[in-house]
Design a protein around this motif. Structure first.
Motif, mmCIF file in Angstrom:
data_model
loop_
_atom_site.group_PDB
_atom_site.id
_atom_site.type_symbol
_atom_site.label_atom_id
_atom_site.label_comp_id
_atom_site.label_asym_id
_atom_site.label_seq_id
_atom_site.Cartn_x
_atom_site.Cartn_y
_atom_site.Cartn_z
ATOM 1 N N GLU A 25 2.413 -44.313 -28.738
ATOM 2 C CA GLU A 25 1.149 -44.464 -29.466
ATOM 3 C C GLU A 25 0.162 -45.296 -28.649
ATOM 4 O OE1 GLU A 25 -0.567 -46.811 -33.419
ATOM 5 O OE2 GLU A 25 1.597 -46.526 -33.206
ATOM 6 N N VAL A 26 0.647 -46.379 -28.073
ATOM 7 C CA VAL A 26 -0.233 -47.264 -27.305
ATOM 8 C C VAL A 26 -0.657 -46.595 -25.996
ATOM 9 C CG1 VAL A 26 -0.481 -49.535 -26.245
ATOM 10 C CG2 VAL A 26 0.725 -49.309 -28.426
ATOM 11 N N VAL A 27 0.261 -45.937 -25.295
ATOM 12 C CA VAL A 27 -0.104 -45.228 -24.062
ATOM 13 C C VAL A 27 -1.176 -44.190 -24.371
ATOM 14 C CG1 VAL A 27 0.696 -43.634 -22.257
ATOM 15 C CG2 VAL A 27 2.104 -45.604 -22.898
ATOM 16 N N ARG A 28 -0.982 -43.430 -25.434
ATOM 17 C CA ARG A 28 -1.949 -42.403 -25.839
ATOM 18 C C ARG A 28 -3.330 -43.019 -26.070
ATOM 19 N NH1 ARG A 28 1.256 -40.595 -29.487
ATOM 20 N NH2 ARG A 28 2.396 -39.127 -28.213
ATOM 21 N N ALA A 29 -3.376 -44.140 -26.777
ATOM 22 C CA ALA A 29 -4.653 -44.801 -27.080
ATOM 23 C C ALA A 29 -5.322 -45.343 -25.814
ATOM 24 C CB ALA A 29 -4.426 -45.926 -28.086
ATOM 25 N N VAL A 30 -4.531 -45.917 -24.920
ATOM 26 C CA VAL A 30 -5.087 -46.471 -23.684
ATOM 27 C C VAL A 30 -5.659 -45.361 -22.807
ATOM 28 C CG1 VAL A 30 -4.497 -47.633 -21.513
ATOM 29 C CG2 VAL A 30 -3.708 -48.571 -23.702
ATOM 30 N N ILE A 31 -4.912 -44.294 -22.631
ATOM 31 C CA ILE A 31 -5.398 -43.178 -21.810
ATOM 32 C C ILE A 31 -6.685 -42.599 -22.416
ATOM 33 C CG2 ILE A 31 -4.868 -40.799 -21.073
ATOM 34 C CD1 ILE A 31 -3.490 -42.950 -19.372
ATOM 35 N N ALA A 32 -6.725 -42.456 -23.720
ATOM 36 C CA ALA A 32 -7.931 -41.938 -24.388
ATOM 37 C C ALA A 32 -9.116 -42.880 -24.157
ATOM 38 C CB ALA A 32 -7.672 -41.738 -25.874
ATOM 39 N N ALA A 33 -8.895 -44.181 -24.273
ATOM 40 C CA ALA A 33 -9.974 -45.154 -24.065
ATOM 41 C C ALA A 33 -10.486 -45.105 -22.626
ATOM 42 C CB ALA A 33 -9.490 -46.557 -24.415
ATOM 43 N N ILE A 34 -9.580 -44.992 -21.679
ATOM 44 C CA ILE A 34 -9.986 -44.893 -20.274
ATOM 45 C C ILE A 34 -10.777 -43.612 -20.056
ATOM 46 C CG2 ILE A 34 -9.131 -44.585 -17.906
ATOM 47 C CD1 ILE A 34 -6.771 -46.462 -18.720
ATOM 48 N N ASN A 35 -10.302 -42.515 -20.608
ATOM 49 C CA ASN A 35 -11.007 -41.240 -20.436
ATOM 50 C C ASN A 35 -12.403 -41.259 -21.049
ATOM 51 O OD1 ASN A 35 -8.928 -40.118 -18.970
ATOM 52 N ND2 ASN A 35 -8.007 -39.102 -20.734
ATOM 53 N N ARG A 36 -12.588 -42.022 -22.128
ATOM 54 C CA ARG A 36 -13.919 -42.137 -22.760
ATOM 55 C C ARG A 36 -14.857 -43.063 -21.999
ATOM 56 N NH1 ARG A 36 -10.714 -42.500 -27.443
ATOM 57 N NH2 ARG A 36 -10.979 -44.758 -27.458
ATOM 58 N N SER A 37 -14.312 -43.902 -21.145
ATOM 59 C CA SER A 37 -15.142 -44.869 -20.430
ATOM 60 C C SER A 37 -16.013 -44.172 -19.394
ATOM 61 C CB SER A 37 -14.273 -45.926 -19.747
ATOM 62 O OG SER A 37 -13.730 -45.422 -18.538
ATOM 63 N N ILE A 38 -17.122 -44.819 -19.058
ATOM 64 C CA ILE A 38 -17.992 -44.272 -18.011
ATOM 65 C C ILE A 38 -17.652 -44.827 -16.637
ATOM 66 C CG2 ILE A 38 -19.930 -43.878 -19.590
ATOM 67 C CD1 ILE A 38 -21.235 -46.429 -18.295
ATOM 68 N N GLN A 39 -16.842 -45.913 -16.606
ATOM 69 C CA GLN A 39 -16.711 -46.653 -15.362
ATOM 70 C C GLN A 39 -15.347 -46.625 -14.697
ATOM 71 O OE1 GLN A 39 -16.449 -48.005 -18.337
ATOM 72 N NE2 GLN A 39 -15.420 -49.975 -18.316
ATOM 73 N N VAL A 40 -14.287 -46.312 -15.413
ATOM 74 C CA VAL A 40 -12.961 -46.420 -14.801
ATOM 75 C C VAL A 40 -12.110 -45.171 -15.014
ATOM 76 C CG1 VAL A 40 -12.824 -48.950 -14.813
ATOM 77 C CG2 VAL A 40 -12.058 -47.664 -16.818
ATOM 78 N N ARG A 41 -11.153 -45.027 -14.086
ATOM 79 C CA ARG A 41 -10.141 -43.977 -14.172
ATOM 80 C C ARG A 41 -8.791 -44.632 -13.911
ATOM 81 N NH1 ARG A 41 -8.619 -42.483 -8.980
ATOM 82 N NH2 ARG A 41 -10.035 -43.218 -7.373
ATOM 83 N N PRO A 42 -7.706 -44.020 -14.386
ATOM 84 C CA PRO A 42 -6.389 -44.661 -14.246
ATOM 85 C C PRO A 42 -5.661 -44.315 -12.954
ATOM 86 C CG PRO A 42 -6.189 -42.708 -15.595
ATOM 87 C CD PRO A 42 -7.654 -42.833 -15.236
ATOM 88 N N ILE A 43 -5.001 -45.321 -12.407
ATOM 89 C CA ILE A 43 -3.986 -45.119 -11.374
ATOM 90 C C ILE A 43 -2.705 -45.639 -12.013
ATOM 91 C CG2 ILE A 43 -3.167 -45.714 -9.079
ATOM 92 C CD1 ILE A 43 -6.124 -46.064 -8.285
ATOM 93 N N ILE A 44 -1.770 -44.739 -12.262
ATOM 94 C CA ILE A 44 -0.614 -45.050 -13.104
ATOM 95 C C ILE A 44 0.636 -45.310 -12.263
ATOM 96 C CG2 ILE A 44 0.881 -44.181 -14.956
ATOM 97 C CD1 ILE A 44 -1.582 -42.491 -15.867
ATOM 98 N N TYR A 45 1.324 -46.381 -12.631
ATOM 99 C CA TYR A 45 2.596 -46.742 -12.015
ATOM 100 C C TYR A 45 3.661 -46.838 -13.105
ATOM 101 C CZ TYR A 45 -0.200 -48.255 -8.009
ATOM 102 O OH TYR A 45 -1.069 -48.302 -6.945
ATOM 103 N N MET A 46 4.868 -46.462 -12.746
ATOM 104 C CA MET A 46 6.015 -46.657 -13.638
ATOM 105 C C MET A 46 7.186 -47.165 -12.802
ATOM 106 S SD MET A 46 5.794 -43.617 -16.471
ATOM 107 C CE MET A 46 7.032 -44.407 -17.485
ATOM 108 N N ASP A 47 8.140 -47.748 -13.487
ATOM 109 C CA ASP A 47 9.302 -48.328 -12.819
ATOM 110 C C ASP A 47 10.167 -47.257 -12.161
ATOM 111 O OD1 ASP A 47 8.769 -51.009 -13.582
ATOM 112 O OD2 ASP A 47 9.664 -50.651 -15.540
#
Length: 175
Positions: free
Chosen positions: A61-83
């Protein structure tokens, strides 16, 4: 002493309105900031720029919300890391590990996901938190090595553009 304690408590809080805090943070975040969606045993970090919020929500749920918020932003895009450890966590050791891998893989399928050892990622976050803001959203996840670490990068300026700019500047300095 009281002021220091109050500041520390404000940076590590339980918030049923974590999504409101995420929305408030998004316009302020830029390249080199991080957003972490972490499991329940993720350590409370003490670097000055690290803000930790207990969401009491599911990891996906939180990952989904964070990705959606980033996608709605005008200034940032994600670079994703996992263990790097996650693919080696088995259902025999932790029931549900395979299902989580499949679900988070589906959720992040549009993004390249980089894999690093957990300790390396934490070290990177610690270093970033000394200079840049890191928003840590703790979830109720109880499977180890499931955290999603998102380094933010500029949405409207990419590495190729930066390279061309630096070359122009270098060429101009030579003349």
């Amino acid at each position: 002493m009281v002021i220091l304690l109050a500041g520390s408590v404000a940076a590590q809080a339980t918030s049923p309105d974590w999504n409101i805090r995420l929305a408030q943070s998004m316009p302020l975040l830029g390249h080199r900031n991080w957003i972490l969606v972490v499991d329940s045993a993720y350590p409370l970090q003490t670097s000055p720029g690290v803000e930790t919020i207990e969401t009491n929500a599911s990891q996906l749920e939180v990952v989904r919300a964070v990705i959606a918020a980033i996608n709605r932003s005008i200034q940032v895009r994600p670079i994703i890391y996992m263990d790097a450890e996650l693919p080696f966590v088995t259902d025999d050791d932790v029931p549900g590990a395979s299902a989580y891998r499949a679900e988070v893989g589906q959720l992040l399928h549009n993004y390249p996901v980089k894999s690093l050892p957990h300790e390396k990622i934490i070290s990177n976050i610690d270093a970033a938190g000394k200079t840049f803001h890191v928003l840590v959203l703790k979830t109720n996840m109880t499977i180890p090595y499931t955290s999603v670490f998102i380094r933010l990068d500029c949405k409207y300026w990419n590495a190729d553009q930066e390279k061309r700019l630096r070359k122009k500047m270098s060429d101009a300095a030579i003349k």
